[in-house]
Design a protein around this motif. Structure first.
Motif, PDB file in Angstrom:
ATOM      1  N   LEU A  92      34.863  38.974  44.135  1.00  6.61           N
ATOM      2  CA  LEU A  92      34.614  39.837  42.989  1.00  6.61           C
ATOM      3  C   LEU A  92      35.917  40.295  42.346  1.00  6.61           C
ATOM      4  O   LEU A  92      35.997  40.419  41.118  1.00  6.61           O
ATOM      5  CB  LEU A  92      33.777  41.046  43.424  1.00  6.61           C
ATOM      6  CG  LEU A  92      33.269  41.973  42.316  1.00  6.61           C
ATOM      7  CD1 LEU A  92      32.413  41.217  41.313  1.00  6.61           C
ATOM      8  CD2 LEU A  92      32.480  43.135  42.922  1.00  6.61           C
ATOM      9  N   ILE A  93      36.963  40.511  43.142  1.00  9.18           N
ATOM     10  CA  ILE A  93      38.259  40.934  42.593  1.00  9.18           C
ATOM     11  C   ILE A  93      38.831  39.858  41.679  1.00  9.18           C
ATOM     12  O   ILE A  93      39.325  40.148  40.581  1.00  9.18           O
ATOM     13  CB  ILE A  93      39.251  41.245  43.739  1.00  9.18           C
ATOM     14  CG1 ILE A  93      38.783  42.465  44.528  1.00  9.18           C
ATOM     15  CG2 ILE A  93      40.652  41.476  43.175  1.00  9.18           C
ATOM     16  CD1 ILE A  93      38.730  43.738  43.707  1.00  9.18           C
ATOM     17  N   ILE A  94      38.772  38.604  42.104  1.00  5.76           N
ATOM     18  CA  ILE A  94      39.283  37.500  41.275  1.00  5.76           C
ATOM     19  C   ILE A  94      38.452  37.380  40.001  1.00  5.76           C
ATOM     20  O   ILE A  94      38.985  37.103  38.919  1.00  5.76           O
ATOM     21  CB  ILE A  94      39.272  36.175  42.066  1.00  5.76           C
ATOM     22  CG1 ILE A  94      40.151  36.297  43.311  1.00  5.76           C
ATOM     23  CG2 ILE A  94      39.744  35.024  41.189  1.00  5.76           C
ATOM     24  CD1 ILE A  94      41.609  36.621  43.021  1.00  5.76           C
ATOM     25  N   LEU A  95      37.150  37.578  40.127  1.00  2.00           N
ATOM     26  CA  LEU A  95      36.301  37.558  38.940  1.00  2.00           C
ATOM     27  C   LEU A  95      36.758  38.619  37.942  1.00  2.00           C
ATOM     28  O   LEU A  95      36.833  38.366  36.735  1.00  2.00           O
ATOM     29  CB  LEU A  95      34.844  37.792  39.331  1.00  2.00           C
ATOM     30  CG  LEU A  95      33.861  37.871  38.152  1.00  2.00           C
ATOM     31  CD1 LEU A  95      33.539  36.483  37.637  1.00  2.00           C
ATOM     32  CD2 LEU A  95      32.583  38.596  38.534  1.00  2.00           C
ATOM     33  N   MET A  96      37.055  39.825  38.432  1.00  2.00           N
ATOM     34  CA  MET A  96      37.492  40.903  37.548  1.00  2.00           C
ATOM     35  C   MET A  96      38.806  40.547  36.859  1.00  2.00           C
ATOM     36  O   MET A  96      39.002  40.826  35.673  1.00  2.00           O
ATOM     37  CB  MET A  96      37.654  42.202  38.343  1.00  2.00           C
ATOM     38  CG  MET A  96      36.378  42.733  38.968  1.00  2.00           C
ATOM     39  SD  MET A  96      35.160  43.269  37.738  1.00  2.00           S
ATOM     40  CE  MET A  96      33.862  43.901  38.815  1.00  2.00           C
ATOM     41  N   ILE A  97      39.728  39.919  37.585  1.00  2.00           N
ATOM     42  CA  ILE A  97      40.994  39.497  36.988  1.00  2.00           C
ATOM     43  C   ILE A  97      40.751  38.462  35.894  1.00  2.00           C
ATOM     44  O   ILE A  97      41.354  38.513  34.814  1.00  2.00           O
ATOM     45  CB  ILE A  97      41.940  38.944  38.071  1.00  2.00           C
ATOM     46  CG1 ILE A  97      42.353  40.066  39.033  1.00  2.00           C
ATOM     47  CG2 ILE A  97      43.174  38.296  37.441  1.00  2.00           C
ATOM     48  CD1 ILE A  97      43.116  39.592  40.240  1.00  2.00           C
ATOM     49  N   ALA A  98      39.849  37.518  36.176  1.00  2.00           N
ATOM     50  CA  ALA A  98      39.515  36.511  35.170  1.00  2.00           C
ATOM     51  C   ALA A  98      38.889  37.152  33.929  1.00  2.00           C
ATOM     52  O   ALA A  98      39.137  36.718  32.798  1.00  2.00           O
ATOM     53  CB  ALA A  98      38.569  35.470  35.766  1.00  2.00           C
TER      54      ALA A  98
END
Length: 377
Positions: A92-98
């Motif tokens: 989910l963290i990587i999704l937020m960065i994307a």
């Protein structure tokens, strides 16, 4: 050398179709892939608008100096990278960065293209022109969810393809005909936020909270409460929005941005209260359409108010900052609306959005009185 208005229109449309498609996909994608609830889904939708809010003034600042074309190209590239990141995100963290990367791309795409387009328009035509060109952005935001509903699991590849097409369209234009000028140095707050922008910005920001609530929570509300219509609700919103935007944009130049904003956002108050109360599909879709009507003209109305107050000086920065208020409103609506929905229920989240719309009307009416008081000066 003329401004490539049509090609820019299509380029922005492609970028925002990609962005709009993610608004439909994320409410289901986040729970299915990462196990998040309404708060996580709302945050995923809203966080992209944080990057957009921060990026718009910078994009406008560069556009005012004649750098529109490379900034718009960069916007398409960042949007594509953000879409790819959401597709491949392992957490989910990587999704937020994307999402942040995609939001920065959307900021560059529209906020550098609009001043490029308006540079070829007379002042008296800018409200109508902004409304028409803004259909590229709002049309993408509105129609993107429809595309996502139709294509299902392939949505993320389509998002990447649309964003890449946006960049390619701008690459095939000729250079920005505007002269490259030295960048205005930012030495104080007023260099970044010109006088005359905050009040129209507050107006559009309060209205944006309403849109953000609809974008982040409407589908979840209709599913969770068993109302129905969740598969076509955002499409209904889109259709009403686009019809009123296309037909009503000339009203901004005719009656003035303040009057148009106050009238249309009053309609939004009624729609949001209806969405909080409704318990069956037909009524939900009627109020959804009404919500689309209420949101359709707020942006061109606020563009008109902003350009009138800054008197054509530094239009790129002025509109970028004003539009950033929209992004901030949507950004806040996702997590705050999701939190209210989890604690108090979905109707409470829509009541809160109705309060925001009512506050927007109050700001418009105060703004009208203030503007009349200072206009003779």
């Amino acid at each position: 050398m003329g401004v490539p208005v049509r090609r820019l229109w299509v380029a922005v449309l492609c970028g925002y179709l990609a962005f709009g498609a993610t608004l439909q996909a994320l409410p289901a994608y986040v729970p299915e892939k990462f196990g998040g609830g309404a708060l996580a889904s709302g945050t995923a939708v809203g966080i992209a608008f944080l990057a957009t809010a921060c990026g718009r003034p910078v994009a406008g600042w560069l556009a005012d100096a004649g750098w529109s074309r490379p900034v718009v190209v960069a916007g398409g590239v960042l949007t594509a990278l953000g879409g790819l990141g959401q597709l491949l995100a392992p957490s989910l963290i990587i999704l937020m960065i994307a999402r942040l990367v995609m939001g920065a791309g959307e900021a560059a795409l529209f906020s550098a293209a609009l001043p490029w387009v308006l540079s070829g328009m007379r002042m008296a035509q800018r409200g109508r022109a902004a409304g028409w060109f803004g259909l590229s952005m709002w049309g993408g935001l509105a129609a993107g969810p429809v595309i996502a509903s139709l294509i299902g699991d392939r949505v993320w590849w389509v998002v990447v393809g649309l964003a890449a097409a946006s960049a390619l369209l701008v690459l095939t234009t000729r250079s920005d005909p505007g002269r490259i000028e030295p960048l205005v140095r930012i030495r104080r707050f007023r260099d970044l936020v010109p006088v005359g922008v905050p009040l129209p910005g507050a107006t559009v920001g309060l209205a944006a909270y309403c849109y953000g609530t609809v974008a982040a929570l409407l589908v979840l509300r209709l599913r969770a409460d068993g109302i129905g219509g969740d598969g076509i609700a955002l499409a209904v919103f889109a259709a009403a929005f686009l019809v009123i935007r296309f037909a009503g944009s000339p009203a901004v130049d005719r009656y003035g941005g303040r009057t148009v904003a106050a009238v249309t956002v009053t309609i939004e108050v009624v729609a949001l209260v209806g969405l909080a109360l409704v318990g069956e599909a037909v009524g939900a879709l009627v109020f959804t359409a009404l919500a689309g009507c209420g949101m359709a003209l707020i942006y061109p109305a606020c563009v008109s108010m902003t350009l009138d107050r800054v008197r054509g000086l530094r239009p790129g920065v002025s509109m970028g900052v004003m539009t950033s208020f929209w992004d901030l409103g949507v950004m806040v609506a996702g997590p705050l609306g999701g939190l209210v929905a989890e604690r108090l229920g979905f109707p409470a989240a829509f009541y809160l959005a109705a309060v925001s719309a009512a506050a927007c009307v109050v700001v418009c009416l105060v703004f009208l009185r203030q503007r009349r008081a200072v206009s003779p000066r």
